[in-house]
Design a protein around this motif. Structure first.
Motif, PDB file in Angstrom:
ATOM      1  N   ILE A   1      13.386   6.572  -1.175  1.00  0.00           N
ATOM      2  CA  ILE A   1      13.572   6.515   0.274  1.00  0.00           C
ATOM      3  C   ILE A   1      12.943   7.739   0.929  1.00  0.00           C
ATOM      4  CG2 ILE A   1      15.282   6.582   2.131  1.00  0.00           C
ATOM      5  CD1 ILE A   1      17.077   4.860   0.269  1.00  0.00           C
ATOM      6  N   LYS A   2      13.183   8.912   0.366  1.00  0.00           N
ATOM      7  CA  LYS A   2      12.582  10.136   0.904  1.00  0.00           C
ATOM      8  C   LYS A   2      11.056  10.056   0.836  1.00  0.00           C
ATOM      9  CE  LYS A   2      14.629  13.401   2.018  1.00  0.00           C
ATOM     10  NZ  LYS A   2      15.025  13.793   3.374  1.00  0.00           N
ATOM     11  N   ALA A   3      10.533   9.531  -0.262  1.00  0.00           N
ATOM     12  CA  ALA A   3       9.080   9.396  -0.410  1.00  0.00           C
ATOM     13  C   ALA A   3       8.524   8.382   0.589  1.00  0.00           C
ATOM     14  CB  ALA A   3       8.730   8.993  -1.835  1.00  0.00           C
ATOM     15  N   LEU A   4       9.263   7.313   0.832  1.00  0.00           N
ATOM     16  CA  LEU A   4       8.828   6.316   1.808  1.00  0.00           C
ATOM     17  C   LEU A   4       8.702   6.946   3.192  1.00  0.00           C
ATOM     18  CD1 LEU A   4       8.164   3.414   2.681  1.00  0.00           C
ATOM     19  CD2 LEU A   4      10.622   3.038   2.946  1.00  0.00           C
ATOM     20  N   VAL A   5       9.688   7.716   3.577  1.00  0.00           N
ATOM     21  CA  VAL A   5       9.650   8.385   4.877  1.00  0.00           C
ATOM     22  C   VAL A   5       8.463   9.348   4.949  1.00  0.00           C
ATOM     23  CG1 VAL A   5      10.870  10.011   6.392  1.00  0.00           C
ATOM     24  CG2 VAL A   5      12.116   8.117   5.315  1.00  0.00           C
ATOM     25  N   ALA A   6       8.245  10.116   3.895  1.00  0.00           N
ATOM     26  CA  ALA A   6       7.123  11.062   3.875  1.00  0.00           C
ATOM     27  C   ALA A   6       5.786  10.324   3.944  1.00  0.00           C
ATOM     28  CB  ALA A   6       7.189  11.934   2.627  1.00  0.00           C
ATOM     29  N   GLU A   7       5.653   9.229   3.201  1.00  0.00           N
ATOM     30  CA  GLU A   7       4.406   8.463   3.208  1.00  0.00           C
ATOM     31  C   GLU A   7       4.178   7.791   4.563  1.00  0.00           C
ATOM     32  OE1 GLU A   7       0.754   7.224   1.988  1.00  0.00           O
ATOM     33  OE2 GLU A   7       2.079   8.643   0.954  1.00  0.00           O
ATOM     34  N   MET A   8       5.265   7.280   5.158  1.00  0.00           N
ATOM     35  CA  MET A   8       5.139   6.690   6.489  1.00  0.00           C
ATOM     36  C   MET A   8       4.662   7.741   7.488  1.00  0.00           C
ATOM     37  SD  MET A   8       8.385   4.070   6.754  1.00  0.00           S
ATOM     38  CE  MET A   8       8.066   3.675   8.469  1.00  0.00           C
ATOM     39  N   ARG A   9       5.225   8.936   7.426  1.00  0.00           N
ATOM     40  CA  ARG A   9       4.811  10.023   8.316  1.00  0.00           C
ATOM     41  C   ARG A   9       3.321  10.308   8.131  1.00  0.00           C
ATOM     42  NH1 ARG A   9       7.813  14.002   6.510  1.00  0.00           N
ATOM     43  NH2 ARG A   9       9.544  13.486   7.856  1.00  0.00           N
ATOM     44  N   TYR A  10       2.873  10.403   6.882  1.00  0.00           N
ATOM     45  CA  TYR A  10       1.458  10.667   6.594  1.00  0.00           C
ATOM     46  C   TYR A  10       0.566   9.566   7.168  1.00  0.00           C
ATOM     47  CZ  TYR A  10      -2.903  11.150   4.054  1.00  0.00           C
ATOM     48  OH  TYR A  10      -4.228  11.249   3.748  1.00  0.00           O
ATOM     49  N   GLN A  11       0.918   8.303   6.928  1.00  0.00           N
ATOM     50  CA  GLN A  11       0.110   7.177   7.407  1.00  0.00           C
ATOM     51  C   GLN A  11       0.103   7.119   8.930  1.00  0.00           C
ATOM     52  OE1 GLN A  11      -1.893   5.449   5.579  1.00  0.00           O
ATOM     53  NE2 GLN A  11      -1.156   5.964   3.537  1.00  0.00           N
ATOM     54  N   LEU A  12       1.259   7.335   9.555  1.00  0.00           N
ATOM     55  CA  LEU A  12       1.346   7.343  11.020  1.00  0.00           C
ATOM     56  C   LEU A  12       0.491   8.453  11.608  1.00  0.00           C
ATOM     57  CD1 LEU A  12       5.151   6.627  11.372  1.00  0.00           C
ATOM     58  CD2 LEU A  12       3.314   5.120  12.185  1.00  0.00           C
ATOM     59  N   GLN A  13       0.568   9.656  11.015  1.00  0.00           N
ATOM     60  CA  GLN A  13      -0.201  10.785  11.512  1.00  0.00           C
ATOM     61  C   GLN A  13      -1.689  10.635  11.222  1.00  0.00           C
ATOM     62  OE1 GLN A  13       1.787  14.288  10.008  1.00  0.00           O
ATOM     63  NE2 GLN A  13       3.437  14.090  11.509  1.00  0.00           N
ATOM     64  N   SER A  14      -2.043   9.690  10.344  1.00  0.00           N
ATOM     65  CA  SER A  14      -3.449   9.364  10.094  1.00  0.00           C
ATOM     66  C   SER A  14      -3.939   8.286  11.051  1.00  0.00           C
ATOM     67  CB  SER A  14      -3.630   8.885   8.651  1.00  0.00           C
ATOM     68  OG  SER A  14      -3.308   9.896   7.745  1.00  0.00           O
ATOM     69  N   GLY A  15      -3.061   7.842  11.955  1.00  0.00           N
ATOM     70  CA  GLY A  15      -3.439   6.858  12.950  1.00  0.00           C
ATOM     71  C   GLY A  15      -3.188   5.426  12.546  1.00  0.00           C
ATOM     72  N   LYS A  16      -2.507   5.207  11.423  1.00  0.00           N
ATOM     73  CA  LYS A  16      -2.249   3.859  10.946  1.00  0.00           C
ATOM     74  C   LYS A  16      -0.995   3.271  11.589  1.00  0.00           C
ATOM     75  CE  LYS A  16      -5.233   3.559   7.365  1.00  0.00           C
ATOM     76  NZ  LYS A  16      -6.244   4.525   7.558  1.00  0.00           N
ATOM     77  N   THR A  17      -0.945   1.945  11.645  1.00  0.00           N
ATOM     78  CA  THR A  17       0.270   1.220  11.978  1.00  0.00           C
ATOM     79  C   THR A  17       0.911   0.859  10.647  1.00  0.00           C
ATOM     80  OG1 THR A  17      -0.654   0.319  14.023  1.00  0.00           O
ATOM     81  CG2 THR A  17       1.202  -0.876  13.049  1.00  0.00           C
ATOM     82  N   VAL A  18       2.181   1.196  10.465  1.00  0.00           N
ATOM     83  CA  VAL A  18       2.878   0.928   9.211  1.00  0.00           C
ATOM     84  C   VAL A  18       3.717  -0.336   9.366  1.00  0.00           C
ATOM     85  CG1 VAL A  18       4.568   1.796   7.539  1.00  0.00           C
ATOM     86  CG2 VAL A  18       2.939   3.376   8.602  1.00  0.00           C
TER      87      VAL A  18
ATOM     88  N   GLU B   1       0.824  -1.202   0.000  1.00  0.00           N
ATOM     89  CA  GLU B   1       0.000   0.000   0.000  1.00  0.00           C
ATOM     90  C   GLU B   1       0.861   1.256   0.000  1.00  0.00           C
ATOM     91  OE1 GLU B   1      -2.799  -2.122   3.040  1.00  0.00           O
ATOM     92  OE2 GLU B   1      -3.620  -0.134   2.600  1.00  0.00           O
ATOM     93  N   LEU B   2       1.946   1.242   0.769  1.00  0.00           N
ATOM     94  CA  LEU B   2       2.872   2.373   0.753  1.00  0.00           C
ATOM     95  C   LEU B   2       3.459   2.564  -0.646  1.00  0.00           C
ATOM     96  CD1 LEU B   2       4.844   1.871   4.090  1.00  0.00           C
ATOM     97  CD2 LEU B   2       3.180   3.662   3.578  1.00  0.00           C
ATOM     98  N   ALA B   3       3.886   1.454  -1.257  1.00  0.00           N
ATOM     99  CA  ALA B   3       4.476   1.528  -2.593  1.00  0.00           C
ATOM    100  C   ALA B   3       3.476   2.083  -3.599  1.00  0.00           C
ATOM    101  CB  ALA B   3       4.964   0.148  -3.029  1.00  0.00           C
ATOM    102  N   ARG B   4       2.225   1.630  -3.506  1.00  0.00           N
ATOM    103  CA  ARG B   4       1.182   2.117  -4.414  1.00  0.00           C
ATOM    104  C   ARG B   4       0.984   3.626  -4.239  1.00  0.00           C
ATOM    105  NH1 ARG B   4      -1.784  -2.074  -4.602  1.00  0.00           N
ATOM    106  NH2 ARG B   4      -2.461  -1.940  -2.443  1.00  0.00           N
ATOM    107  N   ALA B   5       0.920   4.081  -2.992  1.00  0.00           N
ATOM    108  CA  ALA B   5       0.741   5.509  -2.730  1.00  0.00           C
ATOM    109  C   ALA B   5       1.943   6.316  -3.216  1.00  0.00           C
ATOM    110  CB  ALA B   5       0.513   5.731  -1.232  1.00  0.00           C
ATOM    111  N   ILE B   6       3.145   5.787  -2.984  1.00  0.00           N
ATOM    112  CA  ILE B   6       4.360   6.475  -3.422  1.00  0.00           C
ATOM    113  C   ILE B   6       4.406   6.562  -4.953  1.00  0.00           C
ATOM    114  CG2 ILE B   6       6.887   6.271  -3.549  1.00  0.00           C
ATOM    115  CD1 ILE B   6       6.731   5.114  -0.664  1.00  0.00           C
ATOM    116  N   SER B   7       3.980   5.498  -5.629  1.00  0.00           N
ATOM    117  CA  SER B   7       4.059   5.481  -7.103  1.00  0.00           C
ATOM    118  C   SER B   7       3.191   6.555  -7.744  1.00  0.00           C
ATOM    119  CB  SER B   7       3.677   4.101  -7.643  1.00  0.00           C
ATOM    120  OG  SER B   7       2.291   3.878  -7.503  1.00  0.00           O
ATOM    121  N   HIS B   8       2.184   7.034  -7.034  1.00  0.00           N
ATOM    122  CA  HIS B   8       1.334   8.093  -7.588  1.00  0.00           C
ATOM    123  C   HIS B   8       2.065   9.435  -7.663  1.00  0.00           C
ATOM    124  CE1 HIS B   8      -2.236   5.685  -7.899  1.00  0.00           C
ATOM    125  NE2 HIS B   8      -2.092   5.284  -6.645  1.00  0.00           N
ATOM    126  N   SER B   9       3.095   9.597  -6.855  1.00  0.00           N
ATOM    127  CA  SER B   9       3.790  10.880  -6.843  1.00  0.00           C
ATOM    128  C   SER B   9       5.260  10.778  -7.269  1.00  0.00           C
ATOM    129  CB  SER B   9       3.718  11.494  -5.437  1.00  0.00           C
ATOM    130  OG  SER B   9       4.368  10.654  -4.510  1.00  0.00           O
TER     131      SER B   9
END
Length: 134
Positions: free
Chosen positions: A53-70, A33-41
């Motif tokens: 790697i930078k996009a992974l960190v940014a996406e993880m931050r977004y998902q974590l701040q949305s209350g998700k467990t990554v 799911e992270l990879a799919r979200a990253i591939s859009h941008s």
């Protein structure tokens, strides 16, 4: 986006009845799911590894701040928690006042060895140890 805080009442004898806030996971997001979200941008090629790697960190931050467990396979699970003060009642609890700190928790991936039932962590398999001497 925000993480969710759930109130719990302490049951220990010395502080029984006090209330505190605890972060609640609102779901799970895995590497696909992270990879799919990253591939859009991002346009990912071998030369774009740093960007990925930078996009992974940014996406993880977004998902974590949305209350998700990554969950990153063979690495582990990441989720946000809070350090919260205790209060006497749910009505007295104020998120802005009583949540002291947001923390990131990491649990490394582990698998049970079928032979002796010990935990094996993929990132530590094959690690050698030696005494450090000055």
């Amino acid at each position: 986006m925000a993480i969710k805080i759930r109130l719990f009442q302490r049951q220990r004898k010395d502080i029984k009845g006090k209330w505190y806030g605890k972060a609640v996971s609102t779901g799970l997001v895995d590497t696909r799911e992270l990879a799919r979200a990253i591939s859009h941008s991002n346009s990912v090629t071998e030369s774009d590894v740093y960007a990925v790697i930078k996009a992974l960190v940014a996406e993880m931050r977004y998902q974590l701040q949305s209350g998700k467990t990554v969950v990153v396979e063979d690495l582990g699970r990441f989720h946000l928690t809070v350090k919260s003060e205790m209060v006497d009642s749910p009505e007295a609890y104020n998120i802005k006042k009583h949540v002291r700190e947001v923390k990131l928790k990491f649990t490394p991936t582990a698998h049970r060895n079928q032979t002796d039932r010990t935990l094996q962590r993929p990132l530590t398999i094959g690690t050698q140890v030696e005494r450090w001497t000055i």
